[in-house]
Design a protein around this motif. Structure first.
Motif, mmCIF file in Angstrom:
data_model
loop_
_atom_site.group_PDB
_atom_site.id
_atom_site.type_symbol
_atom_site.label_atom_id
_atom_site.label_comp_id
_atom_site.label_asym_id
_atom_site.label_seq_id
_atom_site.Cartn_x
_atom_site.Cartn_y
_atom_site.Cartn_z
ATOM 1 N N GLU A 1 26.866 -36.435 25.196
ATOM 2 C CA GLU A 1 26.043 -35.763 26.198
ATOM 3 C C GLU A 1 24.712 -35.313 25.608
ATOM 4 O OE1 GLU A 1 28.363 -32.540 27.729
ATOM 5 O OE2 GLU A 1 29.870 -33.873 28.607
ATOM 6 N N LEU A 2 24.751 -34.776 24.387
ATOM 7 C CA LEU A 2 23.534 -34.334 23.722
ATOM 8 C C LEU A 2 22.584 -35.502 23.513
ATOM 9 C CD1 LEU A 2 22.156 -31.855 22.477
ATOM 10 C CD2 LEU A 2 23.268 -32.433 20.318
ATOM 11 N N PHE A 3 23.129 -36.640 23.101
ATOM 12 C CA PHE A 3 22.321 -37.847 22.928
ATOM 13 C C PHE A 3 21.709 -38.278 24.259
ATOM 14 C CE2 PHE A 3 22.209 -42.485 23.404
ATOM 15 C CZ PHE A 3 21.209 -42.778 22.501
ATOM 16 N N THR A 4 22.530 -38.292 25.297
ATOM 17 C CA THR A 4 22.071 -38.754 26.605
ATOM 18 C C THR A 4 21.014 -37.820 27.188
ATOM 19 O OG1 THR A 4 24.222 -39.756 27.024
ATOM 20 C CG2 THR A 4 22.812 -39.382 28.936
ATOM 21 N N LEU A 5 21.264 -36.520 27.132
ATOM 22 C CA LEU A 5 20.360 -35.559 27.749
ATOM 23 C C LEU A 5 19.067 -35.358 26.970
ATOM 24 C CD1 LEU A 5 22.956 -32.852 28.801
ATOM 25 C CD2 LEU A 5 21.718 -34.396 30.323
#
Length: 135
Positions: free
Chosen positions: A53-57
């Motif tokens: 999620e951190l990568f995506t966001l």
């Protein structure tokens, strides 16, 4: 009357609940080996999901490495690589890479600590100057 029926149904639902739901636990080492393994698997999966999620966001590179006591290596690529199957050369390269990572991490933490400390001292000095001006 309709409100009483709704309240009654809600009360009955609370009474017939079969599980305790999501509970906060005390953070300490679990003594039961099977519970510890289940917790490791669930939390590892959750940690990897958060990294994704951190990568995506935010578009940042995130790397996670989890080493189990059974000799398995887990990365956020969902790769399981048993250490037992590594050749001696691969194992030595792996250990050297981990040592480099540890040294780089320690150096970066020290660098950030010094920067933070320097920043805070400047802040304290500014506060002292402003305090003297008020009098």
């Amino acid at each position: 009357m309709e409100d009483n029926v709704l309240m009654s149904n809600a009360t009955e639902a609370k009474k017939t609940r079969s599980s305790r739901g999501r509970q906060r636990i005390e953070i300490k080492k679990l003594e039961d080996e099977s519970k510890r393994q289940v917790t490791f698997s669930k939390r590892r999966r959750g940690l990897f999901n958060k990294a994704k999620e951190l990568f995506t966001l935010c578009g940042v590179e995130v790397g996670i490495l989890a080493l189990s006591k059974f000799g398995r290596v887990y990365t956020n690529d969902n790769v399981e690589a048993p250490i037992e199957n590594m050749s001696l050369v691969e194992l030595l390269e792996y250990v050297m890479a981990l040592n480099d990572l540890r040294k780089n991490t320690e150096a970066r933490v020290e660098e950030l600590s010094i920067q933070k400390s320097t920043y805070l001292w400047q802040y304290v000095a500014d506060q002292e100057l402003n305090k003297d001006r008020d009098f």
